[in-house]
Design a protein around this motif. Sequence first.
Motif, mmCIF file in Angstrom:
data_model
loop_
_atom_site.group_PDB
_atom_site.id
_atom_site.type_symbol
_atom_site.label_atom_id
_atom_site.label_comp_id
_atom_site.label_asym_id
_atom_site.label_seq_id
_atom_site.Cartn_x
_atom_site.Cartn_y
_atom_site.Cartn_z
ATOM 1 N N MET A 148 17.952 6.445 87.580
ATOM 2 C CA MET A 148 16.781 5.555 87.152
ATOM 3 C C MET A 148 16.269 6.551 85.929
ATOM 4 S SD MET A 148 13.173 4.114 88.466
ATOM 5 C CE MET A 148 12.307 5.863 88.209
ATOM 6 N N THR A 149 15.793 6.111 84.914
ATOM 7 C CA THR A 149 15.687 7.251 83.676
ATOM 8 C C THR A 149 14.032 6.561 83.410
ATOM 9 O OG1 THR A 149 16.712 5.951 82.071
ATOM 10 C CG2 THR A 149 17.811 7.712 83.177
ATOM 11 N N TRP A 150 13.430 7.556 82.787
ATOM 12 C CA TRP A 150 12.075 7.233 82.206
ATOM 13 C C TRP A 150 11.769 8.092 81.026
ATOM 14 C CZ3 TRP A 150 12.240 9.753 86.923
ATOM 15 C CH2 TRP A 150 11.784 10.839 86.792
ATOM 16 N N SER A 151 11.019 7.723 80.091
ATOM 17 C CA SER A 151 10.334 8.713 79.156
ATOM 18 C C SER A 151 8.763 8.641 79.312
ATOM 19 C CB SER A 151 10.829 7.892 77.701
ATOM 20 O OG SER A 151 10.274 6.564 77.520
ATOM 21 N N ASN A 152 8.259 9.710 78.642
ATOM 22 C CA ASN A 152 6.746 9.646 78.795
ATOM 23 C C ASN A 152 6.340 9.356 77.325
ATOM 24 O OD1 ASN A 152 6.664 10.991 81.378
ATOM 25 N ND2 ASN A 152 7.665 12.750 80.838
ATOM 26 N N ALA A 153 5.162 8.562 77.708
ATOM 27 C CA ALA A 153 4.234 8.170 76.619
ATOM 28 C C ALA A 153 3.006 9.155 76.600
ATOM 29 C CB ALA A 153 4.138 6.712 76.326
ATOM 30 N N GLY A 154 2.756 10.173 75.968
ATOM 31 C CA GLY A 154 1.725 10.979 76.190
ATOM 32 C C GLY A 154 1.675 11.687 77.552
ATOM 33 N N SER A 155 0.849 12.032 78.123
ATOM 34 C CA SER A 155 0.497 12.909 79.514
ATOM 35 C C SER A 155 0.397 11.960 80.816
ATOM 36 C CB SER A 155 -0.350 13.985 79.336
ATOM 37 O OG SER A 155 -1.520 13.158 79.204
ATOM 38 N N ASP A 156 -0.037 10.674 80.364
ATOM 39 C CA ASP A 156 -0.323 9.738 81.434
ATOM 40 C C ASP A 156 0.391 8.600 81.502
ATOM 41 O OD1 ASP A 156 -1.530 8.986 79.271
ATOM 42 O OD2 ASP A 156 -3.499 8.315 80.286
ATOM 43 N N ILE A 157 1.394 8.386 80.808
ATOM 44 C CA ILE A 157 2.338 7.170 81.020
ATOM 45 C C ILE A 157 3.795 7.505 81.056
ATOM 46 C CG2 ILE A 157 2.833 4.963 79.711
ATOM 47 C CD1 ILE A 157 0.194 4.999 78.410
ATOM 48 N N MET A 158 4.256 6.691 82.194
ATOM 49 C CA MET A 158 5.744 6.836 82.500
ATOM 50 C C MET A 158 6.487 5.272 82.056
ATOM 51 S SD MET A 158 7.285 7.003 86.177
ATOM 52 C CE MET A 158 7.965 8.548 86.508
ATOM 53 N N ILE A 159 7.373 5.603 81.138
ATOM 54 C CA ILE A 159 8.044 4.042 80.947
ATOM 55 C C ILE A 159 9.537 4.326 81.412
ATOM 56 C CG2 ILE A 159 9.217 2.779 78.952
ATOM 57 C CD1 ILE A 159 6.987 4.239 77.079
ATOM 58 N N ILE A 160 9.502 3.095 82.387
ATOM 59 C CA ILE A 160 10.934 3.083 83.325
ATOM 60 C C ILE A 160 11.714 2.476 82.101
ATOM 61 C CG2 ILE A 160 12.103 2.344 85.007
ATOM 62 C CD1 ILE A 160 9.544 2.865 86.764
ATOM 63 N N ASP A 161 12.804 3.007 81.637
ATOM 64 C CA ASP A 161 13.749 2.246 80.719
ATOM 65 C C ASP A 161 15.027 1.954 81.153
ATOM 66 O OD1 ASP A 161 14.769 4.841 80.946
ATOM 67 O OD2 ASP A 161 13.576 5.270 78.783
ATOM 68 N N HIS A 162 15.489 2.611 82.215
ATOM 69 C CA HIS A 162 17.018 2.270 82.822
ATOM 70 C C HIS A 162 16.944 2.244 84.465
ATOM 71 C CE1 HIS A 162 21.115 2.363 82.706
ATOM 72 N NE2 HIS A 162 21.221 3.465 83.434
ATOM 73 N N THR A 163 17.562 1.536 84.969
ATOM 74 C CA THR A 163 18.043 1.591 86.332
ATOM 75 C C THR A 163 19.224 1.136 86.796
ATOM 76 O OG1 THR A 163 15.839 0.960 87.128
ATOM 77 C CG2 THR A 163 17.481 0.975 88.761
ATOM 78 N N PHE A 164 20.316 1.838 87.012
ATOM 79 C CA PHE A 164 21.675 1.549 87.472
ATOM 80 C C PHE A 164 22.022 1.880 88.768
ATOM 81 C CE2 PHE A 164 26.302 2.910 87.403
ATOM 82 C CZ PHE A 164 26.767 1.961 87.006
ATOM 83 N N VAL A 165 23.189 1.132 89.540
ATOM 84 C CA VAL A 165 23.706 1.779 90.657
ATOM 85 C C VAL A 165 25.191 1.109 90.456
ATOM 86 C CG1 VAL A 165 23.835 1.213 93.294
ATOM 87 C CG2 VAL A 165 21.725 1.343 92.092
ATOM 88 N N ASP A 166 26.018 1.800 90.944
ATOM 89 C CA ASP A 166 27.502 1.774 90.671
ATOM 90 C C ASP A 166 27.919 0.068 91.358
ATOM 91 O OD1 ASP A 166 30.345 1.638 91.872
ATOM 92 O OD2 ASP A 166 30.438 3.590 90.456
ATOM 93 N N PRO A 167 28.504 -0.680 90.878
ATOM 94 C CA PRO A 167 29.041 -1.772 91.565
ATOM 95 C C PRO A 167 29.345 -1.614 93.030
ATOM 96 C CG PRO A 167 29.569 -1.857 89.361
ATOM 97 C CD PRO A 167 29.133 -0.322 89.542
ATOM 98 N N TYR A 209 28.361 0.322 95.085
ATOM 99 C CA TYR A 209 27.206 0.672 95.983
ATOM 100 C C TYR A 209 26.201 -0.605 95.930
ATOM 101 C CZ TYR A 209 29.209 4.845 96.867
ATOM 102 O OH TYR A 209 30.588 6.011 97.187
ATOM 103 N N ARG A 210 26.233 -1.667 95.370
ATOM 104 C CA ARG A 210 25.334 -2.531 95.142
ATOM 105 C C ARG A 210 24.987 -3.332 96.487
ATOM 106 N NH1 ARG A 210 26.274 -3.993 88.884
ATOM 107 N NH2 ARG A 210 25.875 -2.289 88.091
#
Length: 91
Positions: A23-42, A44-45
């Motif tokens: 799972m990846t995220w980017s930060n928008a300033g110091s107080d916001i986390m934007i979750i932009d991607h979640t992946f699990v290998d097929p 293990y789904r």
Amino acid sequence: MEIKEEQNRLVLLNDEGQETGEMTWSNAGSDIMIIDHTFVDPAYRGQKLAEKLVRQGVEIARRDHKEVIPLCPFAKREFDNKSEYGDVLRK
């Protein structure tokens, strides 16, 4: 399975230490986390591993006093379905 925290990323490792999801995220300033991607290998789904990644991301947001914008469709669905994440959801 182990979840390892890296820079703006959670990595899901199987018992052999191989990366099986993230799972990846980017930060928008110091107080916001934007979750932009979640992946699990097929292979293990179906084990609720993506849910665990998002839950861990929520815990990081709480720890770091951030609000979350769930851009990733999976993360958005998790936030829509889990009212307990409302305390970190950016409105």
